[in-house]
Design a protein around this motif. Structure first.
Motif, PDB file in Angstrom:
ATOM      1  N   LEU A  21      -8.144   8.889 -77.152  1.00 41.35           N
ATOM      2  CA  LEU A  21      -8.061  10.202 -76.509  1.00 41.35           C
ATOM      3  C   LEU A  21      -9.211  10.385 -75.538  1.00 41.35           C
ATOM      4  O   LEU A  21     -10.369  10.166 -75.889  1.00 41.35           O
ATOM      5  N   ASP A  22      -8.878  10.815 -74.341  1.00 43.77           N
ATOM      6  CA  ASP A  22      -9.954  11.162 -73.422  1.00 43.77           C
ATOM      7  C   ASP A  22     -10.189  12.679 -73.516  1.00 43.77           C
ATOM      8  O   ASP A  22      -9.400  13.391 -74.129  1.00 43.77           O
ATOM      9  N   PRO A  23     -11.268  13.162 -72.947  1.00 44.90           N
ATOM     10  CA  PRO A  23     -11.629  14.575 -73.110  1.00 44.90           C
ATOM     11  C   PRO A  23     -10.554  15.565 -72.652  1.00 44.90           C
ATOM     12  O   PRO A  23     -10.483  16.672 -73.174  1.00 44.90           O
ATOM     13  N   THR A  24      -9.700  15.167 -71.724  1.00 45.59           N
ATOM     14  CA  THR A  24      -8.694  16.110 -71.215  1.00 45.59           C
ATOM     15  C   THR A  24      -7.608  16.435 -72.237  1.00 45.59           C
ATOM     16  O   THR A  24      -6.912  17.430 -72.095  1.00 45.59           O
ATOM     17  N   LEU A  28      -5.629  18.199 -78.455  1.00 46.93           N
ATOM     18  CA  LEU A  28      -4.436  17.794 -79.200  1.00 46.93           C
ATOM     19  C   LEU A  28      -4.759  16.989 -80.462  1.00 46.93           C
ATOM     20  O   LEU A  28      -3.854  16.594 -81.202  1.00 46.93           O
ATOM     21  N   ARG A  29      -6.020  16.737 -80.713  1.00 44.88           N
ATOM     22  CA  ARG A  29      -6.423  15.848 -81.809  1.00 44.88           C
ATOM     23  C   ARG A  29      -5.786  16.232 -83.152  1.00 44.88           C
ATOM     24  O   ARG A  29      -5.260  15.374 -83.846  1.00 44.88           O
ATOM     25  N   SER A  30      -5.848  17.477 -83.544  1.00 42.68           N
ATOM     26  CA  SER A  30      -5.336  17.839 -84.871  1.00 42.68           C
ATOM     27  C   SER A  30      -3.827  17.663 -84.959  1.00 42.68           C
ATOM     28  O   SER A  30      -3.311  17.190 -85.980  1.00 42.68           O
ATOM     29  N   ARG A  31      -3.110  17.996 -83.911  1.00 39.68           N
ATOM     30  CA  ARG A  31      -1.648  17.801 -83.911  1.00 39.68           C
ATOM     31  C   ARG A  31      -1.299  16.320 -83.978  1.00 39.68           C
ATOM     32  O   ARG A  31      -0.373  15.919 -84.675  1.00 39.68           O
ATOM     33  N   VAL A  43      -9.777   7.402 -81.612  1.00 38.10           N
ATOM     34  CA  VAL A  43     -11.113   7.201 -81.061  1.00 38.10           C
ATOM     35  C   VAL A  43     -11.195   7.987 -79.747  1.00 38.10           C
ATOM     36  O   VAL A  43     -10.226   8.079 -79.011  1.00 38.10           O
ATOM     37  N   ALA A  44     -12.347   8.561 -79.520  1.00 45.25           N
ATOM     38  CA  ALA A  44     -12.574   9.317 -78.290  1.00 45.25           C
ATOM     39  C   ALA A  44     -13.139   8.387 -77.234  1.00 45.25           C
ATOM     40  O   ALA A  44     -13.964   7.521 -77.535  1.00 45.25           O
TER      41      ALA A  44
END
Length: 98
Positions: A21-24, A28-31, A43-44
């Motif tokens: 995942l990128d910052p933009t 949405l991380r939890s979903r 991973v970010a």
């Protein structure tokens, strides 16, 4: 993501999903976490797309890497066919049909 985590005929313990995942899209991380299996992970990553691919590859524990994007849906036999192809051909990589 469901087509990768719940829709594959390959046994779930034979592959992992690493979601970069990128910052933009961090919101949405939890979903997205809810769609992952116990051994999958997020991973970010910042930077350009190729840097994100590199980070994901460095996190992988398997022998075969498959890079895909959020708009892609996997057919149920995608990972089985990929594994079988590498098992029967002496190649370093392939380009799958899209």
């Amino acid at each position: 993501m469901k087509s990768w985590t719940r829709g594959q005929e390959l046994s779930a313990d034979e592959y992992e999903l690493i979601l970069v995942l990128d910052p933009t899209v961090e919101h949405l991380r939890s979903r997205l976490s809810a769609l992952l299996r116990e051994h999958d992970r997020i991973v970010a990553a910042e930077g350009i797309e190729l840097e994100q691919y590199h980070l994901g590859a460095c996190q992988a524990s398997g022998d075969i890497l498959l890079f895909t994007e959020p708009h892609c849906l996997a057919e149920p036999d995608t990972l089985t066919k990929l594994r079988d192809y590498f098992d029967s051909h002496d190649v370093d990589g392939v380009c799958a049909r899209t």
